[in-house]
Design an enzyme around this catalytic site. Structure first.
Site, PDB file in Angstrom:
ATOM      1  N   GLY A  18      35.220  46.392  41.995  1.00  0.00           N
ATOM      2  CA  GLY A  18      35.921  46.540  40.717  1.00  0.00           C
ATOM      3  C   GLY A  18      34.684  47.145  40.000  1.00  0.00           C
ATOM      4  O   GLY A  18      34.346  47.143  38.744  1.00  0.00           O
ATOM      5  N   ILE A  19      33.746  45.848  40.291  1.00  0.00           N
ATOM      6  CA  ILE A  19      32.541  46.029  39.019  1.00  0.00           C
ATOM      7  C   ILE A  19      31.459  47.120  39.033  1.00  0.00           C
ATOM      8  O   ILE A  19      31.312  48.458  38.734  1.00  0.00           O
ATOM      9  CB  ILE A  19      30.839  45.112  39.624  1.00  0.00           C
ATOM     10  CG1 ILE A  19      31.624  43.717  39.647  1.00  0.00           C
ATOM     11  CG2 ILE A  19      30.252  45.210  39.214  1.00  0.00           C
ATOM     12  CD1 ILE A  19      32.181  43.402  38.093  1.00  0.00           C
ATOM     13  N   GLU A 141      40.750  52.209  41.915  1.00  0.00           N
ATOM     14  CA  GLU A 141      40.336  51.123  42.730  1.00  0.00           C
ATOM     15  C   GLU A 141      40.986  50.941  43.398  1.00  0.00           C
ATOM     16  O   GLU A 141      42.027  50.211  43.526  1.00  0.00           O
ATOM     17  CB  GLU A 141      39.339  50.007  42.493  1.00  0.00           C
ATOM     18  CG  GLU A 141      39.083  48.755  42.608  1.00  0.00           C
ATOM     19  CD  GLU A 141      38.439  47.393  42.506  1.00  0.00           C
ATOM     20  OE1 GLU A 141      38.432  46.886  43.470  1.00  0.00           O
ATOM     21  OE2 GLU A 141      39.092  47.076  41.181  1.00  0.00           O
ATOM     22  N   GLU A 150      46.865  46.889  55.884  1.00  0.00           N
ATOM     23  CA  GLU A 150      48.077  47.157  54.363  1.00  0.00           C
ATOM     24  C   GLU A 150      47.400  48.064  53.213  1.00  0.00           C
ATOM     25  O   GLU A 150      48.598  48.326  52.670  1.00  0.00           O
ATOM     26  CB  GLU A 150      47.715  45.177  53.817  1.00  0.00           C
ATOM     27  CG  GLU A 150      48.420  44.467  54.739  1.00  0.00           C
ATOM     28  CD  GLU A 150      47.421  43.396  55.272  1.00  0.00           C
ATOM     29  OE1 GLU A 150      46.115  44.221  55.685  1.00  0.00           O
ATOM     30  OE2 GLU A 150      47.883  42.279  55.815  1.00  0.00           O
ATOM     31  N   LYS A 190      25.030  50.860  61.015  1.00  0.00           N
ATOM     32  CA  LYS A 190      25.692  50.782  62.197  1.00  0.00           C
ATOM     33  C   LYS A 190      27.006  50.490  61.591  1.00  0.00           C
ATOM     34  O   LYS A 190      28.186  51.254  61.641  1.00  0.00           O
ATOM     35  CB  LYS A 190      25.820  49.879  63.682  1.00  0.00           C
ATOM     36  CG  LYS A 190      26.826  50.617  64.054  1.00  0.00           C
ATOM     37  CD  LYS A 190      26.574  52.134  64.574  1.00  0.00           C
ATOM     38  CE  LYS A 190      25.566  51.959  65.558  1.00  0.00           C
ATOM     39  NZ  LYS A 190      24.922  53.518  65.919  1.00  0.00           N
ATOM     40  N   THR A 192      28.409  50.610  57.815  1.00  0.00           N
ATOM     41  CA  THR A 192      28.346  51.783  57.613  1.00  0.00           C
ATOM     42  C   THR A 192      29.104  52.569  57.901  1.00  0.00           C
ATOM     43  O   THR A 192      29.863  53.194  57.272  1.00  0.00           O
ATOM     44  CB  THR A 192      27.493  52.227  55.892  1.00  0.00           C
ATOM     45  OG1 THR A 192      26.827  50.649  55.903  1.00  0.00           O
ATOM     46  CG2 THR A 192      27.590  53.351  55.847  1.00  0.00           C
ATOM     47  N   CYS A 381      45.873  27.375  25.036  1.00  0.00           N
ATOM     48  CA  CYS A 381      47.197  27.658  25.769  1.00  0.00           C
ATOM     49  C   CYS A 381      47.216  26.417  26.232  1.00  0.00           C
ATOM     50  O   CYS A 381      47.487  25.416  25.200  1.00  0.00           O
ATOM     51  CB  CYS A 381      47.007  28.420  26.777  1.00  0.00           C
ATOM     52  SG  CYS A 381      48.488  29.310  27.162  1.00  0.00           S
ATOM     53  N   LEU A 382      46.827  25.918  27.239  1.00  0.00           N
ATOM     54  CA  LEU A 382      47.451  24.151  28.205  1.00  0.00           C
ATOM     55  C   LEU A 382      46.434  23.523  27.025  1.00  0.00           C
ATOM     56  O   LEU A 382      46.726  22.631  26.601  1.00  0.00           O
ATOM     57  CB  LEU A 382      47.595  24.138  29.523  1.00  0.00           C
ATOM     58  CG  LEU A 382      48.074  22.847  29.869  1.00  0.00           C
ATOM     59  CD1 LEU A 382      49.580  22.707  29.876  1.00  0.00           C
ATOM     60  CD2 LEU A 382      47.383  23.134  31.081  1.00  0.00           C
ATOM     61  N   MET A 384      45.586  23.850  23.718  1.00  0.00           N
ATOM     62  CA  MET A 384      45.939  23.089  22.798  1.00  0.00           C
ATOM     63  C   MET A 384      47.006  22.217  23.064  1.00  0.00           C
ATOM     64  O   MET A 384      46.856  21.652  22.533  1.00  0.00           O
ATOM     65  CB  MET A 384      46.404  24.470  22.127  1.00  0.00           C
ATOM     66  CG  MET A 384      47.537  24.150  21.018  1.00  0.00           C
ATOM     67  SD  MET A 384      47.979  25.195  19.438  1.00  0.00           S
ATOM     68  CE  MET A 384      49.356  25.373  19.718  1.00  0.00           C
ATOM     69  N   HIS A 507      45.294  32.931  24.374  1.00  0.00           N
ATOM     70  CA  HIS A 507      44.292  32.691  25.090  1.00  0.00           C
ATOM     71  C   HIS A 507      43.377  34.194  24.896  1.00  0.00           C
ATOM     72  O   HIS A 507      43.493  35.407  24.988  1.00  0.00           O
ATOM     73  CB  HIS A 507      44.833  33.432  26.698  1.00  0.00           C
ATOM     74  CG  HIS A 507      45.117  33.568  27.537  1.00  0.00           C
ATOM     75  ND1 HIS A 507      44.730  32.197  28.533  1.00  0.00           N
ATOM     76  CD2 HIS A 507      47.031  32.803  27.446  1.00  0.00           C
ATOM     77  CE1 HIS A 507      45.723  31.471  28.936  1.00  0.00           C
ATOM     78  NE2 HIS A 507      46.611  31.788  28.567  1.00  0.00           N
ATOM     79  N   GLU A 509      39.998  33.980  24.998  1.00  0.00           N
ATOM     80  CA  GLU A 509      39.173  35.337  26.091  1.00  0.00           C
ATOM     81  C   GLU A 509      38.831  36.334  26.175  1.00  0.00           C
ATOM     82  O   GLU A 509      37.732  37.386  27.066  1.00  0.00           O
ATOM     83  CB  GLU A 509      39.164  34.006  27.227  1.00  0.00           C
ATOM     84  CG  GLU A 509      40.287  34.533  28.355  1.00  0.00           C
ATOM     85  CD  GLU A 509      41.344  33.035  27.953  1.00  0.00           C
ATOM     86  OE1 GLU A 509      42.064  32.870  28.663  1.00  0.00           O
ATOM     87  OE2 GLU A 509      41.089  32.892  26.752  1.00  0.00           O
TER      88      GLU A 509
END
Length: 558
Positions: A18-19, A141, A150, A190, A192, A381-382, A384, A507, A509
């Site tokens: 992800g990064i 990604e 999976e 190995k 890799t 949220c919660l 508050m 939210h 953030e």
């Protein structure tokens, strides 16, 4: 026509795909290319909205109300580009869509199979992101690790994708690990080699290998990896462990990742503008005085459960030339040991969102402590809702006040279920989700922080302030500083006379960015800094401001 980049991972999970994807997006955007990034997750949940934070980390909410993987937060923060529900795809959502099509008869009685129907649906989702975003480059990604059962349908789909767009319009990046064996004193290649072998067996030859390690990779090792894995030496990109995720784009730029991608995709290399990003990382590595912030939560054992909150605090500290000294405080421990023992010495307190009643009494105790000790406080949220309950019980005279979620039989449900949620049965994707407007009241802390009359914030909740108690709260000293434009929903509250005490139902953030912190978080850190011992220059500045304020005050004499 869009170009496509696929990022896979091998050897171990949580390798940093992800990064890498977000960093490549940052580097492409710095060259003037528009980017959209999507995540293909191999789990059978339709989305992560009903998953435990201990299982999955935080749920990141997009503008259009999708509950998504936390990696989408990285994508948005690194590229400063809003993602949508199209950017988050799970195995569960793919199978759900295919089964719905089969039930409608869309397949004309044909046998529905993984190939071509499941893989075809996956490819269609990727094309849809390209069409909807209009991006020059779409980065995908693939969750999981090469070799997992999976992930196989997703890997097959991106192999087939080559036939959709042609080889010159897509690239494959494989992120892998070079473990160091202490007894031999070597980085081992190995794992890799075997990971790439697995990928090739599926029919995918990576164009670039991003090799994670905890120490430098020399040219001999790069030649060895390139030779065994069939990639040019220049396409073996070292990715050393970094002191901050925000340093990764700079490191990958220096190692030539973006140039290699541009070459594979036949894109022009424009001048790169990473000046602001480099300055940001420099400030990270050369921080100012530490601000001690207590994050009081239910899921503090897993830091990823509050990832966006922590990043928002970091962004604010960066802008304010401060360093973040974060204390993870378990709300249940406050119930046992009391807030004074766990919060003493803190410069600010944050109570983030969550669900359920476990730890709520500890959060309420922390909020009361912050209010009475005049320590800057921000509730989300919660958080508050807990602030509302605390005030109701201790200042508004409502003994036993609570939330209808936590205590259905409470005599004073100061927090209650939104009317439109009354008949909702399913939990997944049914909350008040996504961006909604909030009108800011004049002459409030919120107006000072935002500088706007109307702001747009992301929400994820079912419960809301009960307007039956609105007048009582105002009369007892609460300020409702933000509401929905129709005035029906309370979105933001604050206390006048306190150095900084505010809480919001949304939210914030999710909207904070490196270099562009959210106003509420920046205000919190700014207030927290006033509690720090002042340097001589700062003390002089504060005294000057005090003198000016005193001169401006009207005389009371006579």
């Amino acid at each position: 026509m869009a170009k496509f980049v696929f990022v896979t991972g091998g050897v171990v999970s949580s390798i940093g795909k992800g990064i890498v994807a977000a960093s490549l997006g940052r580097l492409l955007k710095s060259r003037g290319y528009s980017v959209s990034i999507l995540k293909l997750d191999p789990y059978l949940n339709v989305d992560p909205g009903t998953m435990s934070p201990f299982q999955h980390g935080e749920v990141f909410v997009t503008e259009d109300g999708a509950e998504t993987d936390l990696d989408l937060g990285h994508y948005e923060r690194f590229t400063d580009t809003a993602m949508s529900r199209l950017n988050s795809v799970t195995t569960g959502s793919i199978y759900q869509a295919v089964i719905n099509k089969e039930r409608r008869g869309d397949y004309n009685g044909g046998t529905v199979q993984v190939i071509p129907h499941i893989t075809g649906e996956i490819r269609e989702r990727i094309h849809r992101v390209a069409a909807n975003s209009g991006a020059d480059v779409v980065i995908t990604e693939i969750g999981g690790t090469v070799g997992d059962i999976e992930s196989l349908p997703f890997l097959e789909a991106i192999r087939e994708f080559r036939g959709d767009v042609g080889r010159n319009d897509l690239a494959y990046i494989h992120v892998t690990l070079l473990p160091f064996i202490g007894t031999s004193g070597e980085l081992k290649t190995k794992p890799t080699q075997h990971s790439v072998k697995e990928l090739r067996a599926i029919g995918i030859q990576p164009d670039v290998l991003v090799c994670r390690s905890d120490r430098p990779i020399n040219e001999d090792l790069k030649r060895k990896i390139g030779g065994f894995c069939g990639v040019p030496n220049r396409a073996v990109i070292p990715a050393l462990d970094a002191d901050s995720i925000y340093a990764v784009p700079i490191s990958l730029e220096e190692e030539g990742l973006c140039l290699e991608m541009l070459d594979v995709l036949n894109l022009t290399d424009h001048d790169s503008d990473m000046k602001n990003w480099v300055q940001l990382v420099h400030k990270l590595r050369n921080p100012g005085p530490a601000v001690k912030v207590a994050l009081v939560g239910k899921y503090v054992q897993l830091n990823d459960a509050y990832l966006s909150v922590v990043e928002a605090l970091r962004h604010a500290c960066l802008t304010q030339d401060a360093s973040l000294e974060l204390s993870w405080v378990c709300a249940e421990q406050i119930e046992t040991h009391g807030p004074e023992n766990l919060l003493k010495g803190m410069d600010a307190v944050v109570v983030p969102g969550g669900f359920g009643n476990r730890g709520v009494d500890g959060k309420i105790a922390a909020i009361r402590w912050a209010r009475e000790q005049r320590v800057p406080f921000l509730g989300l949220c919660l958080g508050m809702q807990c602030a509302v309950i605390e005030w109701a019980r201790n200042q508004a005279g409502l003994t036993g006040a609570s939330s209808a979620e936590l205590e259905p039989d409470t005599s004073h449900p100061v927090i209650h279920l939104l009317p439109e949620q009354q008949d909702v049965v399913d939990l997944g994707g049914t909350m008040r989700l996504g961006v909604y407007p909030c009108r800011i009241a004049p002459d409030t802390l919120a107006q000072k922080l935002y500088g706007e009359e109307v702001v747009y914030e992301r929400h994820r909740h079912r419960y809301e302030f009960n307007n039956s108690y609105r007048n009582l709260f105002i009369e007892s000293g609460y300020t409702i500083s933000g509401s929905s434009p129709d005035g029906r929903l309370v979105e933001l509250i604050e206390l006048k006379g306190h150095p900084f005490f505010t809480a919001c139902q949304y939210h914030p953030e999710f909207l904070s960015r490196p270099g562009k912190p959210h106003p509420l978080f920046r205000g919190l850190i700014e207030a927290a800094q006033l509690r720090l011992p002042a340097s001589p220059d700062e003390a002089l500045r504060r005294q000057s401001q005090t003198n000016i304020s005193a001169q401006e005050k009207p005389s009371r004499i006579g």
